[in-house]
Design an enzyme around this catalytic site. Structure first.
Site, PDB file in Angstrom:
ATOM      1  N   HIS A 377      24.350 -65.973 -11.268  1.00  0.00           N
ATOM      2  CA  HIS A 377      23.349 -67.005 -11.448  1.00  0.00           C
ATOM      3  C   HIS A 377      22.135 -66.489 -11.893  1.00  0.00           C
ATOM      4  O   HIS A 377      21.016 -66.991 -11.749  1.00  0.00           O
ATOM      5  CB  HIS A 377      22.859 -67.606  -9.749  1.00  0.00           C
ATOM      6  CG  HIS A 377      23.871 -68.245  -9.012  1.00  0.00           C
ATOM      7  ND1 HIS A 377      24.005 -69.637  -9.125  1.00  0.00           N
ATOM      8  CD2 HIS A 377      24.919 -67.970  -8.343  1.00  0.00           C
ATOM      9  CE1 HIS A 377      24.878 -70.000  -8.166  1.00  0.00           C
ATOM     10  NE2 HIS A 377      25.532 -69.074  -7.733  1.00  0.00           N
ATOM     11  N   LYS A 568       9.487 -76.141  -8.237  1.00  0.00           N
ATOM     12  CA  LYS A 568      10.552 -75.338  -8.273  1.00  0.00           C
ATOM     13  C   LYS A 568       9.562 -73.974  -7.805  1.00  0.00           C
ATOM     14  O   LYS A 568       8.334 -73.847  -7.439  1.00  0.00           O
ATOM     15  CB  LYS A 568      10.959 -75.022  -9.674  1.00  0.00           C
ATOM     16  CG  LYS A 568       9.800 -74.854 -10.858  1.00  0.00           C
ATOM     17  CD  LYS A 568      10.454 -74.621 -11.912  1.00  0.00           C
ATOM     18  CE  LYS A 568      10.872 -75.968 -12.685  1.00  0.00           C
ATOM     19  NZ  LYS A 568      12.238 -75.975 -13.273  1.00  0.00           N
ATOM     20  N   ARG A 569      10.557 -73.072  -7.413  1.00  0.00           N
ATOM     21  CA  ARG A 569      10.012 -71.552  -7.123  1.00  0.00           C
ATOM     22  C   ARG A 569       8.957 -71.082  -8.064  1.00  0.00           C
ATOM     23  O   ARG A 569       8.876 -71.358  -9.392  1.00  0.00           O
ATOM     24  CB  ARG A 569      10.958 -70.502  -6.616  1.00  0.00           C
ATOM     25  CG  ARG A 569      11.854 -70.849  -5.477  1.00  0.00           C
ATOM     26  CD  ARG A 569      10.920 -70.693  -4.357  1.00  0.00           C
ATOM     27  NE  ARG A 569      10.642 -69.272  -4.054  1.00  0.00           N
ATOM     28  CZ  ARG A 569      11.060 -68.507  -2.989  1.00  0.00           C
ATOM     29  NH1 ARG A 569      11.678 -68.997  -2.265  1.00  0.00           N
ATOM     30  NH2 ARG A 569      10.497 -67.275  -3.032  1.00  0.00           N
ATOM     31  N   LYS A 574       9.536 -69.159 -15.008  1.00  0.00           N
ATOM     32  CA  LYS A 574       9.445 -70.538 -15.190  1.00  0.00           C
ATOM     33  C   LYS A 574       8.245 -71.181 -15.522  1.00  0.00           C
ATOM     34  O   LYS A 574       8.049 -72.506 -15.877  1.00  0.00           O
ATOM     35  CB  LYS A 574       9.637 -71.053 -13.534  1.00  0.00           C
ATOM     36  CG  LYS A 574      11.266 -70.690 -13.053  1.00  0.00           C
ATOM     37  CD  LYS A 574      11.031 -71.175 -11.565  1.00  0.00           C
ATOM     38  CE  LYS A 574      12.467 -70.652 -10.766  1.00  0.00           C
ATOM     39  NZ  LYS A 574      13.443 -71.536 -11.069  1.00  0.00           N
ATOM     40  N   THR A 676      18.539 -76.958 -11.569  1.00  0.00           N
ATOM     41  CA  THR A 676      19.476 -78.095 -10.944  1.00  0.00           C
ATOM     42  C   THR A 676      18.333 -79.157 -10.653  1.00  0.00           C
ATOM     43  O   THR A 676      18.688 -80.538 -10.512  1.00  0.00           O
ATOM     44  CB  THR A 676      19.947 -77.757  -9.418  1.00  0.00           C
ATOM     45  OG1 THR A 676      19.028 -76.829  -8.699  1.00  0.00           O
ATOM     46  CG2 THR A 676      21.297 -76.875  -9.746  1.00  0.00           C
ATOM     47  N   LYS A 680      18.324 -83.302 -11.069  1.00  0.00           N
ATOM     48  CA  LYS A 680      17.763 -84.419 -10.016  1.00  0.00           C
ATOM     49  C   LYS A 680      16.578 -85.445 -10.583  1.00  0.00           C
ATOM     50  O   LYS A 680      16.740 -86.865 -10.535  1.00  0.00           O
ATOM     51  CB  LYS A 680      17.225 -83.915  -8.870  1.00  0.00           C
ATOM     52  CG  LYS A 680      18.076 -82.882  -8.035  1.00  0.00           C
ATOM     53  CD  LYS A 680      17.598 -81.848  -7.024  1.00  0.00           C
ATOM     54  CE  LYS A 680      18.777 -81.005  -6.599  1.00  0.00           C
ATOM     55  NZ  LYS A 680      18.113 -79.708  -5.947  1.00  0.00           N
TER      56      LYS A 680
HETATM   57  C1  26Q Z   1      18.395 -60.537  -3.483  1.00  0.00           C
HETATM   58  C2  26Q Z   1      18.311 -59.330  -2.972  1.00  0.00           C
HETATM   59  C3  26Q Z   1      17.481 -59.279  -1.835  1.00  0.00           C
HETATM   60  C4  26Q Z   1      16.775 -60.343  -1.496  1.00  0.00           C
HETATM   61  C5  26Q Z   1      16.922 -61.605  -2.130  1.00  0.00           C
HETATM   62  C6  26Q Z   1      17.809 -61.670  -3.083  1.00  0.00           C
HETATM   63  C7  26Q Z   1      17.989 -63.055  -3.668  1.00  0.00           C
HETATM   64  C8  26Q Z   1      17.682 -64.255  -2.968  1.00  0.00           C
HETATM   65  C9  26Q Z   1      17.996 -65.482  -3.680  1.00  0.00           C
HETATM   66  C10 26Q Z   1      18.120 -63.214  -5.118  1.00  0.00           C
HETATM   67  C11 26Q Z   1      18.338 -64.400  -5.603  1.00  0.00           C
HETATM   68  C12 26Q Z   1      18.210 -65.503  -4.895  1.00  0.00           C
HETATM   69  C13 26Q Z   1      18.371 -67.028  -5.448  1.00  0.00           C
HETATM   70  C14 26Q Z   1      18.721 -67.346  -6.889  1.00  0.00           C
HETATM   71  C15 26Q Z   1      18.576 -68.432  -7.354  1.00  0.00           C
HETATM   72  O1  26Q Z   1      18.392 -69.369  -6.699  1.00  0.00           O
HETATM   73  N1  26Q Z   1      19.160 -68.587  -8.591  1.00  0.00           N
HETATM   74  C16 26Q Z   1      19.141 -70.033  -9.276  1.00  0.00           C
HETATM   75  O2  26Q Z   1      20.529 -70.483  -9.125  1.00  0.00           O
HETATM   76  C17 26Q Z   1      20.521 -72.108  -9.156  1.00  0.00           C
HETATM   77  C18 26Q Z   1      21.997 -72.512  -8.998  1.00  0.00           C
HETATM   78  O3  26Q Z   1      22.927 -71.931  -9.898  1.00  0.00           O
HETATM   79  C19 26Q Z   1      20.135 -71.863 -10.875  1.00  0.00           C
HETATM   80  O4  26Q Z   1      20.175 -73.390 -11.126  1.00  0.00           O
HETATM   81  C20 26Q Z   1      19.022 -71.297 -11.135  1.00  0.00           C
HETATM   82  O5  26Q Z   1      18.566 -71.465 -12.638  1.00  0.00           O
HETATM   83  C21 26Q Z   1      19.037 -69.775 -10.816  1.00  0.00           C
HETATM   84  O6  26Q Z   1      17.436 -69.374 -10.782  1.00  0.00           O
END
Ligand code: 26Q
Length: 838
Positions: A377, A568-569, A574, A676, A680
């Site tokens: 991702h 979004k976050r 972004k 995503t 939507k």
């Molecule tokens: C990793 C290590 C330690 C703590 C937290 C994390 C962590 C947690 C969540 C790293 C990444 C995430 C989330 C990532 C994320 O949401 N990525 C998004 O995934 C979507 C679904 O595929 C994509 O549409 C987005 O582009 C992408 O940013």
């Protein structure tokens, strides 16, 4: 409803025939609620609060899910179907009651049942539901959409994750700053989970490994963990749309293996006796609120190992229960890794097969590789998980040995294919040797998996060319793309009631199960009667969102203005600050009386910043600063308003997407894997203003370039710019930009504080790692184009209708069908129920 086949096909689970627990009429629901008020909640009907009624209806609905869930399990026991195990550290499932009513097709019946109590209505009940924020953003929500589509397509599946006691924090805005409040989603009792303590699983941590010799005289390794925790499964049923298939998400809660240390207790050290219990339960206490970089925390690795080990042991137990030999693991389970967060599964499955089930290495490796697939991702190097060896080895000593062995065998294979290429070995090794030695989780997942996929066409291409070129050369057939999708049930049918009704009238009420039918709207796109009905739906939704904004921030926005939305976050890549800068420039034009071609706009932002991501928090402060100044300035009245929506989450998203006219998807090209939210928005008839990034590329292809506002440098152009970028040289190229930056630095948006936003301006003008200034001019041009189209309502409505009509591709049903066929090798297993479906 769905009673089709004969009774003989399916043994009838207890309760199938009980109308009070299964009937779908308003009367049956009313009776069910009455029962639950009395016997489950211990409340008299007369004294029931809104929350009590919410609980009672939820339990009544849960009864209806239960029989379907059992029928789904029965169906599975009968055959030899493969089941999808979707492993994800996050499941952002959103509110359950409204969705389950939609799935069952009983929204009207439920409203009537609630009405009979003579108090609050159904919408008030829906409003009190606490949403479990068990995810950060896109990745967690994707997992939830995928489980819903799996159930709707009647594919047997189980999500596996963690039941965090505290999910993502609640965001409040104080003095323009984000403040984090703990999320107590369990405080009122959450009726959607089923606990199965008898299926608890034990997981080890730490300790050491020793050798022993088995009966055949072969040396084997034995892990002696220093401590253990117990995983207790909490299942959330996931019903499919208008089918009887009901899958589940199995979330593990950590509890102490023993209730306390008996030795310590007997020695009179009660404090110490309790300590261990507290430590174990910390494991599933809280979700890490970073969706990016924060890495290397021991507790995070403990969480990952905890839920992965519980899940794999659970899968093996199911095999044992079916009497299937462990060698058939990959025929029974398709294990999908949602990013590398569960990638320890590679080593843990090897350990379970080799150490505990006594299989030979080669056989175990063949099974592991046949079972596991990995979805990537992110391309951001700082977001790729790496675990420092000292930490990894102290927590999971046996897993580290196994990873060394996997790596040794893999590197040997590489040596044979590319003799003498030592640099290649260093690049592909699972162990990072330069800098602090570490386990590269993405390499571990890629080496083991039978498929590695990216989440949008562009992203998957970049995975092959930029992220893993060496792996792609070794195993070209391993790499594939599956473009993300979102469920049209929650994100259109549930979130947008007026459009649901219009679509029902136009293309048939069962459109949510046949999303390709949206295409039938194309011929109506230029029909003025239909356009008017379309515009009326949008206006309705905009009024509902305006009410939320008024309630949150006392700001009255005009629902007929262009709703320009970015939710979004908050992340620099972004580029919410690019949008904010654009707003400042529009505001300056207004101040200068240069309003030619401008249209009334309401610019809406929403999103959480990671608590430790200082620049992201400053961006929120900046947005709130410009909002305060602009909204208070009489010059901008009727032309420009800015709103920051606090605490953006699934529930709020359901309000936001249907109300948007313009969707901001403005990340630096090459950095957003897919997105995503963009899908939507398009599904709900918003037009996108965006860069050629992630799934934007495919959205533009689908809806037509003329119905999409494109701007900005491409991925290749950004790569070119990167060689020699001097952002300050771009400042003069954009009219008014110098003045805007000075206005910010003079404290115009910060009550005269000249220091507050200086770091923000500095990063933009000084280094601009995300190329805001290189894209700003074209962004403004594109925004003006959007205004021009808005000034021509029939043309705008037409483009809006075409966006919806051509967005069926972005349904998670399509994505799941692709995974099922091309990655998992699984088929639907329709669930038949003889009675009880109404
Ligand atoms: C990793 C290590 C330690 C703590 C937290 C994390 C962590 C947690 C969540 C790293 C990444 C995430 C989330 C990532 C994320 O949401 N990525 C998004 O995934 C979507 C679904 O595929 C994509 O549409 C987005 O582009 C992408 O940013």
């Amino acid at each position: 409803m769905t009673s089709t086949s004969s009774r003989a096909e399916l043994p009838t689970p207890a309760g199938y025939g009980d109308p009070q627990r299964n009937g779908l009429s308003a009367g049956d629901l009313f009776d069910g609620m009455t029962e639950h008020l009395l016997y489950t909640l211990g409340i008299r009907v007369q004294g029931a609060s809104v929350h009590d009624l919410y609980m009672a209806l939820s339990y009544a609905v849960r009864d209806r899910l239960m029989t379907r869930h059992l029928a789904t399990k029965d169906q599975l026991r009968g055959g030899a179907s493969k089941v999808v195990a979707y492993l994800s550290a996050e499941f952002l499932i959103g509110p359950q009651l409204g969705n389950n009513l939609l799935m069952l097709g009983i929204q009207g019946e439920a409203a009537e049942a609630v009405q009979r109590f003579g108090g609050p209505g159904l919408s008030e009940l829906l409003a009190v539901e606490e949403e479990p924020g068990l995810g950060n953003g896109g990745l967690g929500r994707l997992a939830a959409c995928y489980l819903e589509s799996l159930a709707s397509l009647e594919i047997p599946a189980s999500g596996y994750g963690i039941r965090y006691e505290f999910g993502i924090f609640d965001q409040v805005i104080r003095d323009g700053w984000q403040v984090e409040i703990t999320d107590k989603w369990l405080k009122g009792g959450w009726p959607w989970e089923l606990v199965y303590p008898d299926q608890s699983v034990s997981v080890g941590f730490g300790g050491h490994v020793e050798s022993y010799w088995d009966q055949s005289g072969a040396e084997r390794r034995r892990w002696l963990p220093a401590y253990r925790a117990l995983g207790v499964p909490h299942d959330v049923p996931v019903l499919g749309y208008r089918v009887n298939s009901c899958d589940r998400i199995r979330l593990w809660r950590a509890v102490a293996a023993e209730s306390f240390d008996v030795h310590a207790f007997n020695a009179g050290d009660f404090q110490r006796a309790v300590q261990e219990k507290v430590a174990s339960e910390t494991l599933s206490k809280v979700l890490y609120p970073n969706d990016g970089t924060d890495q290397g925390k021991r507790l995070r690795l403990e969480q990952q190992h905890f839920f992965v080990s519980c899940s794999l042991q659970d899968m093996l137990r199911h095999l044992d229960q079916r009497g299937a030999p462990v060698q058939t693991f990959a025929d029974h389970w398709a294990v999908q890794l949602n990013d590398t967060h569960p990638a320890i599964a590679v080593a843990e499955l090897m350990r379970l097969l080799v150490d505990e089930r006594q299989l030979g290495w080669d056989e175990a490796w063949q099974i592991t590789g046949a079972a596991i697939a990995y979805t990537n991702h992110t391309l951001l190097p700082e977001a790729l998980e790496r675990w420092e060896l000292g930490l990894f080895g102290s927590l999971l000593p046996r897993h580290l040995e196994i990873i060394y062995e996997i790596n040794a065998r893999f590197l040997q294979q590489v040596r044979l294919q590319a003799p003498g290429d030592l640099e290649l070995l260093g690049r592909v090794s699972i162990i990072q040797e330069d800098g602090p030695r570490a386990v590269r989780m993405a390499h571990l997942a890629t080496v083991a998996a039978h498929h590695v996929n990216g989440v949008a066409a562009l992203h998957s291409a970049l995975v092959k060319t930029d992220l893993f070129p060496d792996f792609a050369a070794l195993w070209p057939q391993k790499f594939t793309n599956i473009t993300n999708g979102v469920t049209p049930r929650r994100w259109l049918a549930l979130a947008n009631p007026p459009m649901d009704a219009l679509l029902g009238d136009t293309i048939g009420a069962d459109w949510p199960a046949h999303i390709e039918r949206l295409r039938e709207l194309e011929p109506l796109a230029a029909d003025s009667g239909f356009q008017q009905r379309w515009a009326a739906c949008k206006l309705d939704c905009k009024r509902r969102l305006a009410a939320v904004i008024a309630e949150q921030s006392q700001l009255l926005v005009d629902p007929t203005s262009l709703f320009d939305v970015q939710v979004k976050r908050i992340h620099e890549y972004k580029r919410q600050h690019l949008n904010a800068l654009q707003v400042v420039l529009q505001y300056l034009r207004i101040k200068h009386g240069d309003t030619e071609g401008m249209v009334p706009r309401t610019v809406i932002f929403g999103g959480k910043a990671a608590p430790g991501y200082w620049m992201a928090k400053l961006i929120i402060r900046f947005i709130n600063g410009i909002a305060q100044t602009i909204n208070a300035d009489p010059h901008s009245r009727g032309l420009l308003n800015v709103a920051f929506l606090a605490d953006y989450n699934v529930k709020l998203g359901e309000r936001v997407y249907p109300a948007a006219d313009l969707s901001e998807q403005i990340s630096t090209a090459g950095l957003e894997a897919s997105g995503t939210g963009n899908m939507k928005f398009a599904l709900n008839g918003a037009l996108t203003i965006g860069t050629l990034d992630g799934a934007n590329v495919e959205i533009r292809e689908q809806v037509g370039a003329e119905n999409f506002f494109l701007f900005g440098n491409t991925t290749e152009q950004i790569a070119e710019l990167r060689r020699d970028y001097r952002p300050w040289e771009w400042v003069e190229r954009v009219p008014l930009l110098r003045e805007a930056l000075e206005l910010i630095e003079r404290g115009h948006f910060s009550d005269g504080d000249t220091d507050l936003f200086r770091p923000l301006v500095q990063t933009i003008v000084g280094s601009d790692s995300y190329f805001l200034l290189a894209d700003l001019g074209d962004y403004l041009r594109s925004q003006n184009e959007a205004s021009r189209l808005w000034a021509d309502p029939p043309a705008w409505q037409r483009a809006s209708i075409l966006n919806t009509a051509r967005s069926g591709y972005f349904s998670s049903d399509r994505a799941i069908r692709e995974y099922a066929e091309r990655v998992w090798g699984v088929q639907p297993l329709p669930v038949v129920m003889t009675q009880g479906a109404g």
